[in-house]
Design an enzyme around this catalytic site. Structure first.
Site, PDB file in Angstrom:
ATOM      1  CE  LYS A  13      -1.928  -1.216   3.929  1.00 38.89           C
ATOM      2  NZ  LYS A  13      -1.234  -2.495   4.217  1.00 38.89           N
ATOM      3  NE  ARG A  88      -4.397  -0.809   9.961  1.00 35.73           N
ATOM      4  CZ  ARG A  88      -3.228  -0.564   9.374  1.00 35.73           C
ATOM      5  NH1 ARG A  88      -3.043   0.533   8.701  1.00 35.73           N
ATOM      6  NH2 ARG A  88      -2.272  -1.416   9.489  1.00 35.73           N
ATOM      7  NE  ARG A 127       7.971  -2.413   6.136  1.00 35.23           N
ATOM      8  CZ  ARG A 127       6.668  -2.350   6.345  1.00 35.23           C
ATOM      9  NH1 ARG A 127       5.895  -1.756   5.456  1.00 35.23           N
ATOM     10  NH2 ARG A 127       6.124  -2.882   7.403  1.00 35.23           N
ATOM     11  NE  ARG A 160       6.482  -0.304   9.773  1.00 38.49           N
ATOM     12  CZ  ARG A 160       5.327  -0.268   9.143  1.00 38.49           C
ATOM     13  NH1 ARG A 160       5.223   0.418   8.020  1.00 38.49           N
ATOM     14  NH2 ARG A 160       4.279  -0.897   9.601  1.00 38.49           N
ATOM     15  NE  ARG A 171       2.186  -4.688  11.117  1.00 39.81           N
ATOM     16  CZ  ARG A 171       3.223  -4.517  10.303  1.00 39.81           C
ATOM     17  NH1 ARG A 171       4.400  -4.991  10.609  1.00 39.81           N
ATOM     18  NH2 ARG A 171       3.067  -3.878   9.160  1.00 39.81           N
TER      19      ARG A 171
END
Ligand code: AP5
Length: 222
Positions: A13, A88, A127, A160, A171
């Site tokens: 996203k 969300r 990431r 992160r 998550r």
């Protein structure tokens, strides 16, 4: 252009929102980035939400609704927005609807990045992001030109803290419970478009261009 991007963590996203924002010159409003900037700046909001993000859970609707409303009221959002990671929950989706109704505006499309769990895990563990300018990389898929350094501003890239495997698992559970119901919400309203989140970046951008064109986005802003 008024679009929302939703899908599981690591669906891409943020990556696609950044590209679309540059291309269409509309602000990219990323709920997670907003919260992380409060945490970095040690604001009262940041102190409240830090532990919630570290657990991989959602911050209260009332708090994120207000933060996003502030962004949407800014003059820069007059020509549109790309909402990434908001709404969300069903409560947030209702709040956004109310907000837009109050301004006599409508969404163009809600893009659902359908992405498989294996892909999500690979992307999140690889990431890296730039803490200075927010640019996103992946150690294998989208590497920076110089290892560990941001192409745009040269800052050192970091991981992160919520990309640890146990937090990613949480998550994903939270996504299934609280966010997946938005699929039906936007389908019923006729705004939903499912796009293949597993595709590589260029392939998915090509799909997104067609979807946006189909929703009249091209004609409405150029
Ligand atoms: P947030 O920051 O929004 O995290 P998320 O939704 O879990 O999504 P991510 O940012 O992890 O993934 P992404 O889909 O943007 O993927 P990305 O482009 O980075 O939220 C973090 C936390 O904040 C939440 O857990 C919650 O606590 C809180 N929060 C946020 N919003 C909230 C809300 N509305 N209400 C309550 N709480 C909220 O891509 C991932 C990696 O893959 C990157 O390395 C990228 O380079 C790579 N990649 C991307 N696309 C591709 C591709 N097509 N091919 C190959 N590699 C790719």
């Amino acid at each position: 252009m008024r679009i929302i991007l939703f899908g599981p963590p690591g669906a891409g996203k943020g990556t696609h929102a950044q590209i679309l924002s540059r291309k269409w010159q509309v602000p990219h409003l990323a709920a997670g980035d907003l919260l992380r900037s409060h945490i970095r700046e040690l604001t009262e909001v940041g102190k409240k939400v830090k532990a919630i993000l570290e657990r991989g859970e959602l911050v209260p609707d009332v708090l994120i609704n207000e933060l996003i409303a502030v962004e949407l009221r800014k003059p820069v959002a007059r020509r549109g927005f790309i909402l990434d990671g908001y709404p969300r929950t069903l409560g947030q989706a209702d709040a956004l609807d109310e907000f837009l109704k109050g301004k006599n505006e409508n969404l163009d499309v809600a893009l659902y990045f359908k992405t498989s769990v294996d892909v999500v895990i690979d992307r999140l563990t690889g990431r890296r992001f730039c803490p200075e300018c927010g640019a996103n990389y992946h150690i294998r898929n989208i590497p920076p030109k110089v290892s560990g350094k941001c192409d745009r501003c040269g800052a050192s890239l970091v991981e992160r803290s919520d990309d640890r495997p146990e937090t990613v698992r949480r998550r994903l559970e939270v996504y299934e419970k609280d966010t997946a119901p938005l699929l039906n919400y936007y389908q019923v309203k006729g705004f939903l478009e499912e796009v293949p989140g597993d595709f590589d970046v260029d392939e998915l951008q090509a799909v997104l261009a067609k979807v946006l064109e189909r929703h009249g986005v091209r004609e409405s802003i150029r």
